[in-house]
Design a protein around this motif. Sequence first.
Motif, PDB file in Angstrom:
ATOM      1  N   SER A  32      -1.633   3.039  11.710  1.00  0.00           N
ATOM      2  CA  SER A  32      -2.249   2.368  12.702  1.00  0.00           C
ATOM      3  C   SER A  32      -3.377   1.424  12.221  1.00  0.00           C
ATOM      4  O   SER A  32      -3.934   0.384  12.446  1.00  0.00           O
ATOM      5  CB  SER A  32      -2.388   3.040  14.176  1.00  0.00           C
ATOM      6  OG  SER A  32      -3.644   3.955  13.573  1.00  0.00           O
ATOM      7  N   SER A  33      -3.964   1.883  11.293  1.00  0.00           N
ATOM      8  CA  SER A  33      -5.322   1.436  10.680  1.00  0.00           C
ATOM      9  C   SER A  33      -4.879   0.598   9.245  1.00  0.00           C
ATOM     10  O   SER A  33      -5.713   0.283   8.755  1.00  0.00           O
ATOM     11  CB  SER A  33      -6.432   2.256  10.312  1.00  0.00           C
ATOM     12  OG  SER A  33      -5.867   3.337   9.452  1.00  0.00           O
ATOM     13  N   MET A  67      -8.835  -3.930  -3.691  1.00  0.00           N
ATOM     14  CA  MET A  67      -9.180  -3.552  -4.925  1.00  0.00           C
ATOM     15  C   MET A  67      -9.778  -2.262  -4.980  1.00  0.00           C
ATOM     16  O   MET A  67     -10.707  -1.893  -3.923  1.00  0.00           O
ATOM     17  CB  MET A  67      -9.874  -4.630  -5.679  1.00  0.00           C
ATOM     18  CG  MET A  67     -10.420  -4.105  -7.053  1.00  0.00           C
ATOM     19  SD  MET A  67     -11.354  -5.565  -7.863  1.00  0.00           S
ATOM     20  CE  MET A  67     -11.997  -4.486  -9.122  1.00  0.00           C
ATOM     21  N   ARG A  68      -9.615  -1.387  -5.703  1.00  0.00           N
ATOM     22  CA  ARG A  68     -10.166   0.020  -5.878  1.00  0.00           C
ATOM     23  C   ARG A  68     -11.116  -0.036  -7.025  1.00  0.00           C
ATOM     24  O   ARG A  68     -10.378  -0.096  -8.192  1.00  0.00           O
ATOM     25  CB  ARG A  68      -9.164   1.130  -5.870  1.00  0.00           C
ATOM     26  CG  ARG A  68      -9.559   2.567  -5.984  1.00  0.00           C
ATOM     27  CD  ARG A  68     -10.631   3.109  -4.920  1.00  0.00           C
ATOM     28  NE  ARG A  68     -10.847   4.285  -4.706  1.00  0.00           N
ATOM     29  CZ  ARG A  68     -11.445   5.123  -5.129  1.00  0.00           C
ATOM     30  NH1 ARG A  68     -12.473   4.508  -5.947  1.00  0.00           N
ATOM     31  NH2 ARG A  68     -11.664   6.343  -5.159  1.00  0.00           N
ATOM     32  N   VAL A  69     -12.215   0.075  -7.057  1.00  0.00           N
ATOM     33  CA  VAL A  69     -13.113   0.021  -8.256  1.00  0.00           C
ATOM     34  C   VAL A  69     -13.376   1.677  -8.608  1.00  0.00           C
ATOM     35  O   VAL A  69     -13.542   2.358  -7.705  1.00  0.00           O
ATOM     36  CB  VAL A  69     -14.639  -0.511  -7.870  1.00  0.00           C
ATOM     37  CG1 VAL A  69     -15.435  -0.302  -9.032  1.00  0.00           C
ATOM     38  CG2 VAL A  69     -14.260  -1.810  -7.357  1.00  0.00           C
ATOM     39  N   LEU A  70     -13.054   1.816  -9.724  1.00  0.00           N
ATOM     40  CA  LEU A  70     -13.382   3.257 -10.368  1.00  0.00           C
ATOM     41  C   LEU A  70     -14.714   3.357 -11.247  1.00  0.00           C
ATOM     42  O   LEU A  70     -14.930   2.544 -12.019  1.00  0.00           O
ATOM     43  CB  LEU A  70     -12.157   3.474 -11.314  1.00  0.00           C
ATOM     44  CG  LEU A  70     -10.841   3.456 -10.848  1.00  0.00           C
ATOM     45  CD1 LEU A  70      -9.659   3.522 -11.937  1.00  0.00           C
ATOM     46  CD2 LEU A  70     -10.524   4.360  -9.615  1.00  0.00           C
ATOM     47  N   GLY A  71     -15.473   4.208 -10.720  1.00  0.00           N
ATOM     48  CA  GLY A  71     -16.977   4.273 -10.988  1.00  0.00           C
ATOM     49  C   GLY A  71     -17.324   4.962 -12.097  1.00  0.00           C
ATOM     50  O   GLY A  71     -18.562   4.938 -12.516  1.00  0.00           O
ATOM     51  N   HIS A  72     -16.409   5.613 -12.970  1.00  0.00           N
ATOM     52  CA  HIS A  72     -16.864   6.343 -14.002  1.00  0.00           C
ATOM     53  C   HIS A  72     -15.442   6.714 -14.859  1.00  0.00           C
ATOM     54  O   HIS A  72     -14.565   6.663 -14.268  1.00  0.00           O
ATOM     55  CB  HIS A  72     -17.646   7.993 -13.640  1.00  0.00           C
ATOM     56  CG  HIS A  72     -16.487   8.632 -12.620  1.00  0.00           C
ATOM     57  ND1 HIS A  72     -15.531   9.618 -13.198  1.00  0.00           N
ATOM     58  CD2 HIS A  72     -16.456   8.880 -11.371  1.00  0.00           C
ATOM     59  CE1 HIS A  72     -15.113  10.113 -12.044  1.00  0.00           C
ATOM     60  NE2 HIS A  72     -15.394   9.455 -10.931  1.00  0.00           N
ATOM     61  N   PRO A  73     -15.806   7.163 -16.105  1.00  0.00           N
ATOM     62  CA  PRO A  73     -14.582   7.548 -17.144  1.00  0.00           C
ATOM     63  C   PRO A  73     -13.921   8.893 -16.580  1.00  0.00           C
ATOM     64  O   PRO A  73     -14.575   9.564 -15.769  1.00  0.00           O
ATOM     65  CB  PRO A  73     -15.270   7.875 -18.243  1.00  0.00           C
ATOM     66  CG  PRO A  73     -16.732   7.762 -18.121  1.00  0.00           C
ATOM     67  CD  PRO A  73     -16.931   7.237 -16.655  1.00  0.00           C
ATOM     68  N   HIS A  74     -12.592   9.096 -16.743  1.00  0.00           N
ATOM     69  CA  HIS A  74     -11.894  10.267 -16.670  1.00  0.00           C
ATOM     70  C   HIS A  74     -11.405  10.621 -17.796  1.00  0.00           C
ATOM     71  O   HIS A  74     -10.102  10.886 -17.945  1.00  0.00           O
ATOM     72  CB  HIS A  74     -10.794   9.881 -15.814  1.00  0.00           C
ATOM     73  CG  HIS A  74     -11.234   9.344 -14.244  1.00  0.00           C
ATOM     74  ND1 HIS A  74     -11.437   7.974 -13.992  1.00  0.00           N
ATOM     75  CD2 HIS A  74     -11.614  10.042 -13.149  1.00  0.00           C
ATOM     76  CE1 HIS A  74     -11.962   7.861 -12.752  1.00  0.00           C
ATOM     77  NE2 HIS A  74     -11.809   9.081 -12.285  1.00  0.00           N
ATOM     78  N   SER A  83      -7.315   6.515  -4.328  1.00  0.00           N
ATOM     79  CA  SER A  83      -6.705   5.873  -3.212  1.00  0.00           C
ATOM     80  C   SER A  83      -7.496   5.064  -2.744  1.00  0.00           C
ATOM     81  O   SER A  83      -8.578   4.719  -2.863  1.00  0.00           O
ATOM     82  CB  SER A  83      -6.423   7.131  -2.066  1.00  0.00           C
ATOM     83  OG  SER A  83      -5.716   8.083  -2.433  1.00  0.00           O
ATOM     84  N   LEU A  84      -6.901   4.116  -2.175  1.00  0.00           N
ATOM     85  CA  LEU A  84      -7.377   2.966  -1.011  1.00  0.00           C
ATOM     86  C   LEU A  84      -6.895   2.851   0.095  1.00  0.00           C
ATOM     87  O   LEU A  84      -5.476   2.893   0.464  1.00  0.00           O
ATOM     88  CB  LEU A  84      -7.035   1.571  -1.905  1.00  0.00           C
ATOM     89  CG  LEU A  84      -7.758   0.278  -1.426  1.00  0.00           C
ATOM     90  CD1 LEU A  84      -9.188   0.458  -1.169  1.00  0.00           C
ATOM     91  CD2 LEU A  84      -7.143  -0.982  -2.031  1.00  0.00           C
ATOM     92  N   SER A  85      -7.547   3.066   1.358  1.00  0.00           N
ATOM     93  CA  SER A  85      -6.958   3.040   2.711  1.00  0.00           C
ATOM     94  C   SER A  85      -7.707   1.724   3.545  1.00  0.00           C
ATOM     95  O   SER A  85      -8.433   0.713   3.183  1.00  0.00           O
ATOM     96  CB  SER A  85      -7.528   4.072   3.354  1.00  0.00           C
ATOM     97  OG  SER A  85      -7.268   5.354   2.853  1.00  0.00           O
ATOM     98  N   GLY A  86      -6.713   1.501   4.573  1.00  0.00           N
ATOM     99  CA  GLY A  86      -7.097   0.419   5.486  1.00  0.00           C
ATOM    100  C   GLY A  86      -6.681  -0.996   4.750  1.00  0.00           C
ATOM    101  O   GLY A  86      -7.196  -1.881   5.358  1.00  0.00           O
ATOM    102  N   VAL A  87      -5.676  -0.910   3.865  1.00  0.00           N
ATOM    103  CA  VAL A  87      -5.148  -2.458   3.326  1.00  0.00           C
ATOM    104  C   VAL A  87      -4.465  -3.033   4.524  1.00  0.00           C
ATOM    105  O   VAL A  87      -3.395  -2.670   4.948  1.00  0.00           O
ATOM    106  CB  VAL A  87      -4.358  -2.177   1.963  1.00  0.00           C
ATOM    107  CG1 VAL A  87      -3.925  -3.411   1.298  1.00  0.00           C
ATOM    108  CG2 VAL A  87      -5.159  -1.430   0.965  1.00  0.00           C
ATOM    109  N   GLN A  88      -4.731  -4.197   4.766  1.00  0.00           N
ATOM    110  CA  GLN A  88      -4.080  -4.959   5.567  1.00  0.00           C
ATOM    111  C   GLN A  88      -2.898  -5.931   4.873  1.00  0.00           C
ATOM    112  O   GLN A  88      -3.038  -6.722   4.041  1.00  0.00           O
ATOM    113  CB  GLN A  88      -4.851  -5.947   6.509  1.00  0.00           C
ATOM    114  CG  GLN A  88      -5.997  -5.173   7.337  1.00  0.00           C
ATOM    115  CD  GLN A  88      -5.198  -4.108   8.228  1.00  0.00           C
ATOM    116  OE1 GLN A  88      -4.374  -4.828   9.065  1.00  0.00           O
ATOM    117  NE2 GLN A  88      -5.656  -2.960   8.175  1.00  0.00           N
TER     118      GLN A  88
END
Length: 117
Positions: A32-33, A67-74, A83-88
């Motif tokens: 729903s969101s 867009m999902r920003v990744l703030g550090h190396p893996h 994940s990215l939530s609330g995408v319309q």
Amino acid sequence: MKQILALIFATAALPAMADAPLVENVRAQHSSSGWQFHVTLSHPDTGWDHYADGWRLLDMNGTELGMRVLGHPHEQEQPFTRSLSGVQIPKGTKQVQIQARCLVDGWAPEMTIVTLP
């Protein structure tokens, strides 16, 4: 001979391109969101100077939906999922695209097409 030497020197000055971030898997869920996307990436992260630093969701015309920003190396976690939530997403949309980005090389040329459930 001068032309060959000029070509050698010109190409020697170009930076070596690392492997682009690769989208390994995408899972999409609707609620729903809005939509939630779980994207698994792999990239040969080497540390803070060179790592996969984001991914984006585009419609099939190339309009950015999220867009999902990744703030550090893996470096020690490959592949990894974020994940990215609330995408319309506009009603009636059947497919979207995912594109990954690297801090050094920018947006990967490949797009991963996702058919929405």
